[in-house]
Scaffold this motif. Structure first.
Motif, mmCIF file in Angstrom:
data_model
loop_
_atom_site.group_PDB
_atom_site.id
_atom_site.type_symbol
_atom_site.label_atom_id
_atom_site.label_comp_id
_atom_site.label_asym_id
_atom_site.label_seq_id
_atom_site.Cartn_x
_atom_site.Cartn_y
_atom_site.Cartn_z
ATOM 1 N N THR A 416 0.820 -1.213 0.000
ATOM 2 C CA THR A 416 0.000 0.000 0.000
ATOM 3 C C THR A 416 0.856 1.267 0.000
ATOM 4 O OG1 THR A 416 -1.689 -1.193 1.268
ATOM 5 C CG2 THR A 416 -1.861 1.204 1.193
ATOM 6 N N VAL A 419 1.854 2.278 -3.622
ATOM 7 C CA VAL A 419 0.720 2.693 -4.454
ATOM 8 C C VAL A 419 0.219 4.073 -4.034
ATOM 9 C CG1 VAL A 419 -1.654 2.144 -5.089
ATOM 10 C CG2 VAL A 419 0.048 0.322 -4.965
ATOM 11 N N ARG A 428 0.985 -2.523 -12.412
ATOM 12 C CA ARG A 428 0.085 -2.941 -11.341
ATOM 13 C C ARG A 428 0.886 -3.665 -10.263
ATOM 14 N NH1 ARG A 428 -3.618 0.456 -11.734
ATOM 15 N NH2 ARG A 428 -1.736 1.443 -12.542
ATOM 16 N N ASN A 597 -4.704 -2.506 -8.562
ATOM 17 C CA ASN A 597 -3.594 -2.933 -7.715
ATOM 18 C C ASN A 597 -4.136 -3.851 -6.625
ATOM 19 O OD1 ASN A 597 -1.282 -1.313 -8.767
ATOM 20 N ND2 ASN A 597 -2.588 0.403 -8.160
#
Length: 632
Positions: A416, A419, A428, A597
């Motif tokens: 996380t 991203v 991705r 993602n």
């Protein structure tokens, strides 16, 4: 019907073939007892030369498989698969053969090594003349004959059955072919000695240079700059290149020479594309020829597992990892490399394979497992992972999957962190844990109505608990934190929440035969499981198989589709063609073309969807069991 002299006399001995070196070693020991000098012990020289020759082949193979150094200079882009590795397993048979024949020569010609001087400069000139005047044309003519229908079918086809030339491919030939090669390599040495110009250094130099050049031609990596031939055009006829020899394997009927293209020019068998292809590869050496569609970002587990790399020992990496005795002497060297990696580290290309025409690569973060648990190392590790993600994004990689500790929740929130920091990423980022959960859940028999779950509030534990409670399976969740348990329980549908039960001791599972282990447990804690318990697990490292009356599952994994190409190394302790479920999860993500993602918490609603997608694309579940389960 096997053709005469195509099989090796000792091919049924397996690893015991190395006992054929025993008489040489015995002779060396006897010579030392008798007080002979090193120079007088010809058996010792034979053993030393064999060891040096094997080292040359191994070092060339190691270098050519260091993809992080050689990937842009590779001639044939496909990988070396398990089939080729097995076919070339006994590549070193010719070393035994030539050692035996050399011993026969010493017995036939009584003058021992002690009669040869250490150095004779005339000998080097003589051996070169013998090589150019006898060995090169002899090899050219015989090699051309071996491409006739009968000899090619019954003998030479074995050598050409390797789709990707490797240094070990040079030794992969029939018994008859190597008998002839013995003459090719032996004539210059014997001829020089007969004329009185022989020396110990000449024997060593000629034999080792001969092997060096054989490895050069078969390495599949072009290292000769094209500018060399542009400035000195006559060298085109004196020294072949890896590109030159690779054309002999891809377009048979051309480039028959041993080391000197001069004889192909004289025999009108030179491939006209030889120098153009060399120039093309040389000019493109600084460019990335092919961008991978998928990258699996792995890490090193420990010092010993680092030796499982394909560029260390190809044969060892082609089998599931296990600590072996022969690795122990290599440990200090691996430890030094580890220190260098700490001082100056960079994510490097480890291996690759092709699936459905798409390139899949494994990149490795040069950090060892224990480093992930050092608080001060977290920032540096995340920096390496972030750099790898950004690099993949620049290259145009579609999916990057994080392995094991690279997606640790405490480290980066299961991906996380990256991203959120880079919201415009085109690549991705996937942790693959959705498929990991699916694999574990599909291992549990349908008749099971109660499970005991450790690591219950972790990312995977949470998803497994929520999925099972929806199936009306009672889940004993081992956790001391009531707050974390209640947080998971509230995520379950109201009518299913009573199927989630908090327990704080292992004794609570003494009547439960289905244990799902997400946190490492000791043998004493395992003792609370009843007889016949099966331990499913998603803990790294796997728990010890302590109970003989129970069965133990392996880590969640899936077998890649049958049409995978170029796969020649095992993923840690996995069997051939089997990868960890998180790796497989990234593959499915890429094959499906999903654009989201997969980071952070596992979406329980997608578990069945991902599982069906994996099966649709030909990935297969691996029966998770140990030998104890098979015995039971």
């Amino acid at each position: 019907m096997v053709a005469t002299l195509s099989a090796w006399p000792w091919e049924n001995l397996g690893p015991f073939k190395y006992l054929l070196y025993g008489p040489f070693l015995a002779n060396v020991l006897y010579s030392r007892i008798q007080g002979e000098t090193i120079k007088e012990s010809w058996c010792l020289h034979i053993l030393i030369i064999c060891a040096l020759r094997a080292t040359i082949y191994q070092q060339w193979t190691s270098w050519s498989t260091m993809l992080f150094l050689s990937r842009n200079r590779r001639i044939l882009q496909q990988g070396v698969d398990f089939k080729q590795i097995d076919k070339e397993w006994d590549w070193d048979n010719f070393l035994i053969l030539q050692a035996l024949l050399a011993s026969m020569v010493f017995y036939i010609f009584p003058p021992s090594v002690s009669s040869l001087p250490v150095w004779n400069s005339r000998g080097f000139i003589a051996v070169i003349l013998f090589h150019m005047g006898v060995s090169e044309p002899l090899y050219y003519c015989i090699h051309k004959c071996f491409h006739g229908n009968y000899l090619l079918t019954h003998y030479h086809s074995l050598h050409h059955s390797s789709p990707v030339p490797q240094p070990f491919t040079a030794g992969n030939a029939t018994f008859l072919e190597h008998l002839i090669l013995c003459a090719v390599i032996g004539i210059p040495v014997l001829g020089t000695c007969v004329f009185g110009y022989g020396s110990i250094s000449m024997v060593y130099a000629y034999v080792l240079i001969f092997d060096f050049l054989r490895c050069l031609g078969h390495c599949n990596v072009e290292i000769v700059p094209h500018q060399l031939f542009e400035r000195l055009p006559f060298l085109k006829y004196l020294l072949y290149t890896p590109t030159y020899h690779s054309l002999h394997h891809t377009e048979m009927g051309t480039n028959y020479c041993l080391f000197m293209p001069l004889f192909d020019a004289l025999g009108s068998t030179m491939n006209t594309k030889s120098w153009e292809l060399l120039k093309e590869i040389s000019l493109n050496s600084g460019k990335n020829k092919r961008v991978p569609d998928f990258v699996f970002l792995a890490h090193v587990v420990d010092v010993m597992s680092a030796l499982h790399s394909p560029f260390v020992l190809r044969s060892f990496s082609s089998t599931p990892f296990a600590t072996r005795i022969f690795l122990l002497p290599m440990w200090p060297f691996a430890f030094v490399v580890m220190l260098v990696m700490w001082a100056r580290s960079k994510t490097f290309l480890f291996s690759f394979y092709s699936l459905r025409g798409r390139l899949h690569q494994t990149w490795v973060v040069p950090r060892f497992g224990f480093q992930y648990f050092l608080p001060f190392a977290a920032e540096g590790i995340n920096k390496h992972i972030e750099e790898a993600i950004l690099r993949a994004d620049r290259l145009g990689v579609k999916v990057l999957s994080l392995a094991a500790l690279n997606k640790n929740e405490a480290l980066n929130g299961g991906g996380t962190l990256f991203v959120n920091k880079h919201p415009n990423l085109k690549v991705r980022v996937v942790h693959g844990n959705t498929l990991t959960a699916a694999v574990i859940l599909n291992e549990i028999p349908e008749e099971v109505k109660e499970v005991f779950l450790t690591g219950a509030t972790s990312k995977l534990g949470r998803a497994i608990a929520l999925y099972l409670c929806r199936k009306r399976v009672r889940v004993l969740m081992l956790t001391l934190s009531t707050e974390r348990f209640q947080k998971v329980q509230k995520e379950a549908p109201a009518e299913c929440q009573n199927y989630l039960v908090q327990v704080t001791k292992y004794q609570a599972a003494q009547n439960c035969k289905a244990w799902i282990v997400g946190k490492w447990i000791t043998p004493r804690q395992q003792s609370w499981a009843p007889t016949g318990t099966h331990f499913h697990q998603f803990v790294v490292p796997p728990i010890l198989s302590f109970r003989r009356d129970c069965t133990y599952g392996d880590l969640a994994a899936m077998r890649l589709p049958d049409d995978v190409e170029g796969l020649g190394s095992c993923e840690y302790t996995m069997e051939r063609g089997v990868v960890h479920a998180c790796h497989a999860g990234g593959v499915v993500h890429m094959l499906e073309g999903w654009t989201h993602n997969e980071v952070g918490a596992i979406d329980v609603e997608r578990i069945d969807l991902v599982w069906k997608a994996a099966l649709k694309h030909g990935l297969k579940p691996v029966k998770s069991s140990t030998k104890k389960e098979k015995e039971i």
